[in-house]
Design a protein around this motif. Structure first.
Motif, PDB file in Angstrom:
ATOM      1  N   SER A   1       0.830  -1.202   0.000  1.00 31.51           N
ATOM      2  CA  SER A   1       0.000   0.000   0.000  1.00 31.51           C
ATOM      3  C   SER A   1       0.867   1.256   0.000  1.00 31.51           C
ATOM      4  CB  SER A   1      -0.914   0.003   1.222  1.00 31.51           C
ATOM      5  OG  SER A   1      -1.769   1.120   1.186  1.00 31.51           O
ATOM      6  N   GLY A   2       0.615   2.102  -0.997  1.00 32.37           N
ATOM      7  CA  GLY A   2       1.345   3.355  -1.099  1.00 32.37           C
ATOM      8  C   GLY A   2       2.696   3.254  -1.772  1.00 32.37           C
ATOM      9  N   ARG A   3       3.147   2.020  -2.100  1.00 31.97           N
ATOM     10  CA  ARG A   3       4.438   1.871  -2.777  1.00 31.97           C
ATOM     11  C   ARG A   3       4.296   2.268  -4.241  1.00 31.97           C
ATOM     12  NH1 ARG A   3       8.372  -1.266  -0.199  1.00 31.97           N
ATOM     13  NH2 ARG A   3       9.695  -0.448  -1.874  1.00 31.97           N
ATOM     14  N   ARG A   4       5.240   3.025  -4.731  1.00 29.97           N
ATOM     15  CA  ARG A   4       5.233   3.479  -6.120  1.00 29.97           C
ATOM     16  C   ARG A   4       6.537   3.062  -6.789  1.00 29.97           C
ATOM     17  NH1 ARG A   4       1.391   7.296  -7.441  1.00 29.97           N
ATOM     18  NH2 ARG A   4       0.058   7.919  -5.699  1.00 29.97           N
ATOM     19  N   PHE A   5       6.406   2.572  -8.000  1.00 30.83           N
ATOM     20  CA  PHE A   5       7.558   2.099  -8.747  1.00 30.83           C
ATOM     21  C   PHE A   5       7.524   2.706 -10.146  1.00 30.83           C
ATOM     22  CE2 PHE A   5       6.299  -1.142  -5.724  1.00 30.83           C
ATOM     23  CZ  PHE A   5       7.492  -1.438  -5.069  1.00 30.83           C
ATOM     24  N   LEU A   6       8.684   3.087 -10.631  1.00 34.00           N
ATOM     25  CA  LEU A   6       8.829   3.597 -11.992  1.00 34.00           C
ATOM     26  C   LEU A   6       9.817   2.694 -12.716  1.00 34.00           C
ATOM     27  CD1 LEU A   6       8.382   5.770 -14.194  1.00 34.00           C
ATOM     28  CD2 LEU A   6      10.298   7.023 -13.186  1.00 34.00           C
ATOM     29  N   ILE A   7       9.374   2.067 -13.819  1.00 30.51           N
ATOM     30  CA  ILE A   7      10.255   1.180 -14.562  1.00 30.51           C
ATOM     31  C   ILE A   7      10.419   1.693 -15.991  1.00 30.51           C
ATOM     32  CG2 ILE A   7       9.560  -0.793 -13.155  1.00 30.51           C
ATOM     33  CD1 ILE A   7       7.957  -1.822 -15.544  1.00 30.51           C
TER      34      ILE A   7
ATOM     35  N   LEU B   1      -1.845  -4.545 -10.204  1.00 36.62           N
ATOM     36  CA  LEU B   1      -0.786  -4.535  -9.197  1.00 36.62           C
ATOM     37  C   LEU B   1      -1.183  -3.779  -7.938  1.00 36.62           C
ATOM     38  CD1 LEU B   1       2.254  -3.835 -11.557  1.00 36.62           C
ATOM     39  CD2 LEU B   1       1.429  -6.041 -10.726  1.00 36.62           C
ATOM     40  N   ARG B   2      -2.337  -3.125  -7.943  1.00 31.10           N
ATOM     41  CA  ARG B   2      -2.760  -2.371  -6.756  1.00 31.10           C
ATOM     42  C   ARG B   2      -2.859  -3.298  -5.555  1.00 31.10           C
ATOM     43  NH1 ARG B   2      -6.475  -0.194 -10.776  1.00 31.10           N
ATOM     44  NH2 ARG B   2      -5.800   1.881 -11.375  1.00 31.10           N
ATOM     45  N   PRO B   3      -2.511  -2.791  -4.331  1.00 28.63           N
ATOM     46  CA  PRO B   3      -2.396  -1.380  -3.962  1.00 28.63           C
ATOM     47  C   PRO B   3      -1.058  -0.713  -4.326  1.00 28.63           C
ATOM     48  CG  PRO B   3      -2.064  -2.732  -2.047  1.00 28.63           C
ATOM     49  CD  PRO B   3      -2.417  -3.662  -3.144  1.00 28.63           C
ATOM     50  N   ALA B   4      -0.086  -1.475  -4.857  1.00 33.17           N
ATOM     51  CA  ALA B   4       1.117  -0.813  -5.356  1.00 33.17           C
ATOM     52  C   ALA B   4       0.778  -0.073  -6.646  1.00 33.17           C
ATOM     53  CB  ALA B   4       2.216  -1.838  -5.619  1.00 33.17           C
ATOM     54  N   VAL B   5       1.540   0.948  -6.947  1.00 39.75           N
ATOM     55  CA  VAL B   5       1.358   1.719  -8.187  1.00 39.75           C
ATOM     56  C   VAL B   5       2.656   1.622  -8.981  1.00 39.75           C
ATOM     57  CG1 VAL B   5       0.945   3.983  -9.190  1.00 39.75           C
ATOM     58  CG2 VAL B   5      -0.287   3.291  -7.119  1.00 39.75           C
ATOM     59  N   MET B   6       2.529   1.143 -10.215  1.00 37.50           N
ATOM     60  CA  MET B   6       3.702   1.027 -11.068  1.00 37.50           C
ATOM     61  C   MET B   6       3.466   1.813 -12.354  1.00 37.50           C
ATOM     62  SD  MET B   6       5.810  -2.409 -12.236  1.00 37.50           S
ATOM     63  CE  MET B   6       6.309  -2.725 -10.534  1.00 37.50           C
ATOM     64  N   ARG B   7       4.397   2.685 -12.682  1.00 39.84           N
ATOM     65  CA  ARG B   7       4.337   3.444 -13.932  1.00 39.84           C
ATOM     66  C   ARG B   7       5.500   3.018 -14.817  1.00 39.84           C
ATOM     67  NH1 ARG B   7       5.467   8.388 -13.855  1.00 39.84           N
ATOM     68  NH2 ARG B   7       6.393   8.583 -11.783  1.00 39.84           N
ATOM     69  N   ALA B   8       5.339   3.215 -16.118  1.00 39.90           N
ATOM     70  CA  ALA B   8       6.367   2.781 -17.060  1.00 39.90           C
ATOM     71  C   ALA B   8       6.717   3.903 -18.026  1.00 39.90           C
ATOM     72  CB  ALA B   8       5.892   1.553 -17.829  1.00 39.90           C
ATOM     73  N   ARG B   9       7.991   3.971 -18.366  1.00 40.44           N
ATOM     74  CA  ARG B   9       8.464   4.804 -19.466  1.00 40.44           C
ATOM     75  C   ARG B   9       8.927   3.864 -20.574  1.00 40.44           C
ATOM     76  NH1 ARG B   9      12.116   8.759 -15.661  1.00 40.44           N
ATOM     77  NH2 ARG B   9      13.297   6.825 -15.502  1.00 40.44           N
ATOM     78  N   PHE B  10       8.604   4.235 -21.824  1.00 42.26           N
ATOM     79  CA  PHE B  10       8.870   3.339 -22.942  1.00 42.26           C
ATOM     80  C   PHE B  10       9.928   3.939 -23.863  1.00 42.26           C
ATOM     81  CE2 PHE B  10       4.581   2.476 -21.472  1.00 42.26           C
ATOM     82  CZ  PHE B  10       4.574   1.083 -21.380  1.00 42.26           C
ATOM     83  N   HIS B  11      10.935   3.121 -24.181  1.00 43.16           N
ATOM     84  CA  HIS B  11      12.005   3.509 -25.086  1.00 43.16           C
ATOM     85  C   HIS B  11      12.081   2.398 -26.141  1.00 43.16           C
ATOM     86  CE1 HIS B  11      13.254   6.013 -21.573  1.00 43.16           C
ATOM     87  NE2 HIS B  11      12.895   4.921 -20.907  1.00 43.16           N
ATOM     88  N   LEU B  12      11.337   2.538 -27.228  1.00 42.26           N
ATOM     89  CA  LEU B  12      11.109   1.448 -28.172  1.00 42.26           C
ATOM     90  C   LEU B  12      11.554   1.873 -29.571  1.00 42.26           C
ATOM     91  CD1 LEU B  12       7.431   0.708 -27.022  1.00 42.26           C
ATOM     92  CD2 LEU B  12       9.537  -0.258 -26.073  1.00 42.26           C
ATOM     93  N   ARG B  13      12.417   1.068 -30.174  1.00 44.03           N
ATOM     94  CA  ARG B  13      12.854   1.332 -31.549  1.00 44.03           C
ATOM     95  C   ARG B  13      12.943   0.024 -32.326  1.00 44.03           C
ATOM     96  NH1 ARG B  13      17.802   5.767 -31.507  1.00 44.03           N
ATOM     97  NH2 ARG B  13      16.907   7.234 -29.986  1.00 44.03           N
TER      98      ARG B  13
END
Length: 342
Positions: A56-62, A87-99
């Protein structure tokens, strides 16, 4: 030694008296087997709920970094985005670098930029070359774990590989090919997108090894460095068909299958068996039209769940060993195409 949960809390969860819980915890007689199981289940439920509280309340950026045809990167992106809400209650966001194609220097610069900016993890599909392994080492030194996806960089400090057993996938393709070509005298074209991707190399090795076992006299013609793109694959296949009139079957390891189909059509040649990988829109259409005989597919959403669990385990948000398991290899034919790819 006191239990990790108060007796009162276990009793409330199990719906029994505190004295009953005390007897179960200390293995004293006088408690029915069903009640013992009830108390054990309550403790297991409390463990799961404690994990939820920990999340709960954990946030991750991948960061998802991939060199791959757009067809596959789209599948991977959609699979991850479908999994994130679960994945809740955790929050995970993603940045995409795709070529689709990436010069090595540019790829390394991107990984080093992530290292400077910071991230909770890098999910990487990249060539198995020393420069990439060194960049993974720099990320690891910055406490940014790297998880390789679909194709591995084994001589690096990556913490896990997520994907199918690529040797087994290649062997599966060979088994299918030999069964379907049993009464057909035909050479087999094997086409890869790059010799630098470990996953493709392992698929080819698995395919060749199994072909030597099942059909040692069958000729295999190899084409590499197609980039997995339709235009390049089409041009390379057309040239190969002109040079090798015996080719009548294809194992496409790296993509570009529409180009391969067009090359056979332009040459007025029949492809008796065509085995490919991954269930994107193009391969779905080729399956339904009968141009693809089978697609070897794996559940990308399950892969992304394993990625997320590995990331959270690394950062202490999940207990125990979150080491991924190899993805199952699914054989998709025109008769069992799933309604949705992710």
């Amino acid at each position: 030694m006191p239990h990790r949960y108060p007796v009162r809390e276990i009793a409330r969860q199990a719906g029994v008296s505190e004295s009953t819980v005390d007897r179960v915890l200390h293995k004293r007689p006088g408690v029915r087997e069903g009640t013992v199981l009830q108390v054990e289940q309550a403790i297991a439920d409390l463990d799961r709920q404690r994990t939820q509280l920990r999340l709960s309340g954990r946030r991750f950026l991948i960061d998802l970094v991939m060199e791959t045809p757009r067809q596959f990167s789209s599948l991977a992106r959609e699979a991850l985005e479908h999994e994130l809400p679960g994945l809740r209650p955790a929050v995970m966001r993603a940045r995409f670098h795709l070529r689709e194609t990436w010069e090595t220097d540019d790829l390394i610069a991107e990984l080093d930029s992530i290292c400077r900016r910071g991230s909770h993890a890098v999910v990487l599909k990249a060539p198995d070359v020393p420069e990439v392994a060194a960049a993974i080492g720099r990320l690891t030194a910055a406490r940014i774990p790297v998880i390789t996806l679909v194709t591995d960089v084994p001589m690096s400090t990556r913490i896990a590989y997520v994907g199918m057993d690529n040797r087994a996938a290649g062997a599966t393709a060979a088994y299918l090919m030999c069964q379907w070509l049993r009464h057909v005298d035909s050479d087999v074209l094997v086409i890869t997108s790059s010799t630098m991707f470990r996953g493709e190399e392992e698929r080819e090795m698995g395919f060749r090894a199994a072909m030597r076992t099942y059909d040692p006299g069958r000729r295999i013609v190899e084409v590499s460095d197609s980039d997995g793109l339709d235009a390049t694959c089409g041009a390379l296949t057309a040239a190969t068909l002109r040079a090798h009139p015996g080719i009548g079957a294809v194992y496409s390891i790296g993509g570009g299958n529409r180009g391969i189909v067009e090359a056979f059509a332009d040459a007025d040649r029949t492809c008796e068996v065509f085995v490919g990988h991954d269930l994107g829109d193009a391969n779905r259409a080729l399956l339904r039209s009968g141009h693809l005989t089978a697609v070897l597919h794996h559940d990308l959403r399950a892969d992304m769940r394993q990625v997320a669990q590995t990331v959270m385990g690394y950062h202490g948000a999940l207990p125990g060993d979150q080491r991924p398991r190899a993805s199952g290899i699914q054989i998709i034919t025109p008769h069992n195409v799933p309604e949705y790819e992710v």
